[in-house]
Structure formats: structure tokens, C-alpha cells
Design a protein around this motif. Structure first.
Motif, mmCIF file in Angstrom:
data_model
loop_
_atom_site.group_PDB
_atom_site.id
_atom_site.type_symbol
_atom_site.label_atom_id
_atom_site.label_comp_id
_atom_site.label_asym_id
_atom_site.label_seq_id
_atom_site.Cartn_x
_atom_site.Cartn_y
_atom_site.Cartn_z
ATOM 1 N N SER A 13 0.830 -1.185 0.000
ATOM 2 C CA SER A 13 0.000 0.000 0.000
ATOM 3 C C SER A 13 0.876 1.250 0.000
ATOM 4 N N SER A 39 -4.490 -3.229 1.423
ATOM 5 C CA SER A 39 -5.205 -4.489 1.306
ATOM 6 C C SER A 39 -6.358 -4.550 2.299
ATOM 7 N N PRO A 73 -9.583 -2.280 -2.224
ATOM 8 C CA PRO A 73 -8.859 -3.504 -2.558
ATOM 9 C C PRO A 73 -9.605 -4.542 -3.376
ATOM 10 N N ARG A 98 -3.895 -7.679 -5.478
ATOM 11 C CA ARG A 98 -3.157 -8.723 -4.764
ATOM 12 C C ARG A 98 -4.013 -9.981 -4.707
ATOM 13 N N ALA A 108 -8.468 -7.739 -8.124
ATOM 14 C CA ALA A 108 -7.749 -7.017 -7.078
ATOM 15 C C ALA A 108 -6.307 -6.780 -7.519
ATOM 16 N N ASP A 136 -6.247 -10.416 -1.578
ATOM 17 C CA ASP A 136 -7.554 -9.762 -1.562
ATOM 18 C C ASP A 136 -8.607 -10.579 -2.314
#
Length: 474
Positions: A3, A16, A177, A224, A222, A227
Motif C-alpha cells: 500500500s 489491502s 482492494p 493482490r 484485485a 484480496d
């Protein structure tokens, strides 16, 4: 992708879901503060990106304030309480008009939330709005007769992919996220692929949707993989409106540990149908397979198992399906359909009932071949798309020409077989456009697919990570 902290050290909307939940509990920020950051980002980016079909800042602030109060009282509803999310326009929400991305369609104003928004509401998530889609969800771009063009926040000259166009744009823009889309032939995986993100098309029936439709799945996009897992923990809960949904399974979505040693992994670089694979795309996917092999997986080349006839039969079936939608419109409304879609559905009027049934049978044949070809593997690696992102104004990768569904040969099989498939960034072309790796697994192995995607996310080359969050777009 980590982030981006604000100057005072507070965590913002790019964090996240897990980071936000921890920060809320610790009192380092509040859902209201994070919502304000997301709203500020939307105000800066939306005039160019055009990600939202519906966005109500007043309601966003109300929902965030309610979440802030729950955390103040120590009674959050769960790990997504206060987390900013978006949902695709076809995931209808109570009181919010929806028109399936088409200027020709009369708005539907439901009185209750459809399953995914319902689960998000029960979990306390803050829905920033409904995101754009192309006409009836039948384009792999952000071109819509209703919304105009949705553009990449990374490069507005390029497509965001589709049909979950606005969902991909919102994820790439760092507007929270988790962003939900639907996928009937690649519509979650294409935006994830062309924006350098992560996306999951779940197993058929894993995430309840309304109405259910052959091959269609709802799932998250997302920045990531973690997530994606956080999203699945909420939206897989039961909903009686989806008669095709799987029995609820209490999966530990937070546990993505995996050992690739000894896994049998297929590598498919030739789908046997559709457009040829760009050499840079093929090279990036092969490099990913080599990393799996270096970690102890047995990587085996997977021969093509579909052909252009089967791919064309799916295209024919869909043309007939949406020709029916077109024919149900009043003549003035037909004139408002996106011209590309109107041309695409036109041949559907001349298909006989016998030929429609033959096409339907071939959908089953494609499913059968996919299951048999992939049955001996723990996972299959392939491109998501044969090409990188194309100009934003094109409805399809090739422009206005009608090539049917020549671009979905790697993604479509897993819709029809009901198998989970993830998209994760695997590199870039020489001119900087994202290249994605598709990881598909056996049906019901959604957590396993996410675990392999998260492993790749850790092991991939540094230049294959998610792109930085843009703060402004030109």
C-alpha cells in the motif's frame, strides 16, 4: 504490491483488506477516512477513466460512517467491514437502476440486492458504486453505447478489457482492494490481464449469482491475490436464488500455503483455435512455467484440445441468444444498440433450431474435452489472452471487424468445464503493456488455484509485479 501510506502515516484506500481491517481495529484510521480517500481518487480519475455506472458519494459516506461507528463500539461485522469495494452493473443493487451497459435497455430497478452485493452488505463493506460494462457484457473492452469508453488508469489510450471493464479500472486505480465482476468467457480475467492485476473466475456454483447462466461466474479482481481470497471468504456464502450453487463449504481462504514440489503442471501455449499467440506473451508464460519447474513441479506440455469449429459454435449460440434480446427491443431502442453488437447479433436471425441445438451440444463437447485434457494435472498454465492491451476505442482486440470470439480460446474452456482459473501478472511487453499468466485447476479447487497464484505472486520477477497506483491520469 504494498500500500501507499499517506504523509501522516495513515493507511489509504490502496491498502489491502487485511491491512485496512487491522488499521481500523487499532484506531490508526477509520472507514470514513478511507472512504474519503477513495472518493478523492474517484473525483480525480473518473473524468478520464469512466469506471462507474452509478456512484453516490452521499451513500458511500453514510455506509462508511455506520462502519466507523461499529468499530468505535467494538462490534465490526467481519474482516470486510469498512473496506471499499465495487460491483459490476449486472450485480444489481436495491434501488439502483441497471441497464447492462446498453443505451437500448430499459433500466431495471430492483427492490433487493442480488447475491454478491447482499453478502457484501451483510459483511459491512462500503460499496463505492456499480461499475461499467459494455453492451450486454458481450465485448472484451470498455466500449458501451450507454457509458461511452472506459479507459485504463495506467494509460488512457489503452483498453481496460471487459466485460468487467469498470471493475478492472477501479482496481487499477486503487479505489479500494476488491472489485467484483462476472465472467462467461474471460470477462474477469481479461481486465486483470490487461491491467496487470489479479483476478479469479471461480468454479461454477462457488459464488451464487442471480440469475445463473451456463458458464457464467461472479468473482473478484484485485491488486493482490490475498484480496481475492478475502473476497471469496464472504461471497461464497449460500443464496437460494442460485439453483446451481454448490453446497456451502467452510474453506479457510486465508491459508494460501502451497508446496509446488511434485505437482504435475500442464503448460499450454497453443489453444488449437482462435488468434495466434504474440511471441512476447508466449515467452512470459514459458518463463513462468520454468520457475514452477525450478521449484520442483513437473511441467508437461499440454497439446491443444479444442478447435475453431467448437469455438465458432459457442459464438453462434451466443449470437442467437442475444439476437433474441435484440428482437425484443422496440425499433427505436434497437437503433441505440452499439453498432458492433447490432452487426454481431444479425446472423443469429438465420440460425435454425436444429443448428442451435447442434451448437448447444458442442458446448457440451467443449466442456468434455476440457475436463479430459486437464484431468491429469494439478494445474494448467497458459496465457489469458493471445495479445496485450489494445486501443481503448476498439470494441474487440481486432477493431470493428467480426472475428467472432477468436480471442477467448484460452479462457472459455474453463467457463464451460466449471473449473476455477486465475489471472496474475507475469511481465510486460517491450512497450510496457501487461502480460498475464492463467492458472487453472480442477473443479472445486478454488483455494488451490489461489494458493498457486499467490506463490507465483511471491516468486515472479520484480518487473512482473502489479503496476504502481496512478494518482492522476492525463
Amino acid at each position: 504490491m504494498t500500500s501507499i501510506p499517506q504523509p501522516d502515516g495513515a493507511i489509504d484506500a490502496t491498502a489491502s483488506a487485511a491491512e485496512l481491517a487491522e488499521a481500523y481495529r487499532a484506531g490508526r484510521t477509520t472507514p470514513s477516512e478511507v472512504a474519503e480517500d477513495a472518493l478523492a481518487r474517484i473525483a480525480r480519475l473518473e473524468p478520464v477513466v469512466n469506471a462507474f455506472a452509478d456512484h453516490d458519494p452521499v451513500q458511500v459516506r453514510r455506509d462508511a460512517a455506520a462502519s466507523t461507528d461499529r468499530f468505535r463500539r467494538g462490534v465490526p461485522l467481519g474482516p470486510l467491514d469498512g473496506v471499499p469495494v465495487t460491483v459490476k452493473e449486472n450485480m444489481t443493487r436495491a434501488g439502483v437502476p441497471a441497464r447492462s451497459g446498453s443505451a437500448a435497455t430499459d433500466p431495471v430497478v430492483p427492490t433487493v440486492d442480488s447475491p454478491i452485493p447482499a453478502r457484501l452488505g451483510e459483511a459491512g463493506a462500503v460499496v463505492l458504486g456499480s461499475t461499467t460494462m459494455p453492451d450486454w457484457g458481450m465485448l472484451s473492452s470498455g466500449v458501451s453505447s450507454l457509458h461511452g469508453v472506459t479507459r485504463s488508469p495506467l494509460d488512457p489510450s489503452l483498453t481496460v478489457g471487459g466485460s468487467s471493464a469498470g471493475a478492472g479500472a477501479a482496481a487499477a486505480a486503487g479505489l479500494g482492494p476488491i472489485h467484483f465482476g462476472t465472467d462467461i468467457g474471460g470477462s474477469i480475467r481479461f481486465p486483470a490481464a490487461w491491467l496487470g492485476l489479479a483476478g479469479l473466475k471461480p468454479s461454477a456454483g462457488r459464488v451464487p449469482i442471480d440469475p445463473p447462466y451456463l458458464g457464467r461466474a461472479g468473482g473478484p479482481i484485485a491488486r493482490r491475490v490475498g484480496d481475492l481470497a478475502a473476497a471469496m471468504a464472504v461471497v461464497t456464502r449460500p443464496d437460494v436464488r442460485d439453483h446451481t450453487s454448490l453446497p456451502y463449504e467452510a474453506i479457510d481462504w486465508a491459508d494460501l500455503r502451497v508446496d509446488v514440489r511434485g505437482l504435475r503442471v500442464g503448460l499450454q501455449l497453443d489453444a488449437g483455435a482462435g488468434l495466434p499467440v504474440d511471441p512476447e506473451v508466449a515467452a512470459a508464460v514459458r518463463t513462468a512455467a520454468e520457475r514452477f519447474a525450478a521449484a520442483g513441479a513437473e511441467v508437461v506440455e499440454l497439446a491443444p484440445f479444442i478447435d475453431d469449429h467448437l469455438l465458432g459454435q459457442v459464438d453462434r449460440f451466443w449470437r442467437v441468444r442475444f439476437r433474441r434480446t435484440y428482437d425484443e427491443l422496440a425499433p427505436p431502442a434497437r437503433a441505440r444498440v452499439l453498432p458492433y453488437i447490432a452487426r454481431w447479433v444479425a446472423p443469429g436471425a438465420d440460425v435454425s433450431g436444429t443448428d442451435v441445438l447442434a451448437a448447444y451440444d458442442d458446448l457440451g463437447e467443449l466442456r468434455h474435452r476440457t475436463v479430459l485434457a486437464t484431468a491429469g494435472f494439478d494445474a494448467v498454465l497458459s496465457p489469458v489472452a493471445s495479445m496485450a492491451a489494445f486501443p481503448a476505442e476498439r470494441p474487440m482486440p481486432w477493431g470493428e471487424e467480426d472475428l467472432g470470439m477468436a480471442h477467448i480460446a484460452f479462457t472459455l474452456p474453463y467457463n464451460l468445464s466449471g473449473q476455477p482459473a486465475a489471472s496474475v501478472n507475469a511481465g510486460t511487453t517491450t512497450d510496457g503493456r501487461a502480460i498475464a499468466l492463467q492458472i487453472a485447476g480442477p473443479r472445486f479447487a478454488d483455494r488451490g488455484v489461489l494458493a498457486l497464484a499467490e506463490w507465483w505472486e511471491r516468486e515472479r520477477p520484480a518487473d512482473a509485479g502489479a503496476p504502481p497506483v496512478p494518482h492522476r491520469v492525463a
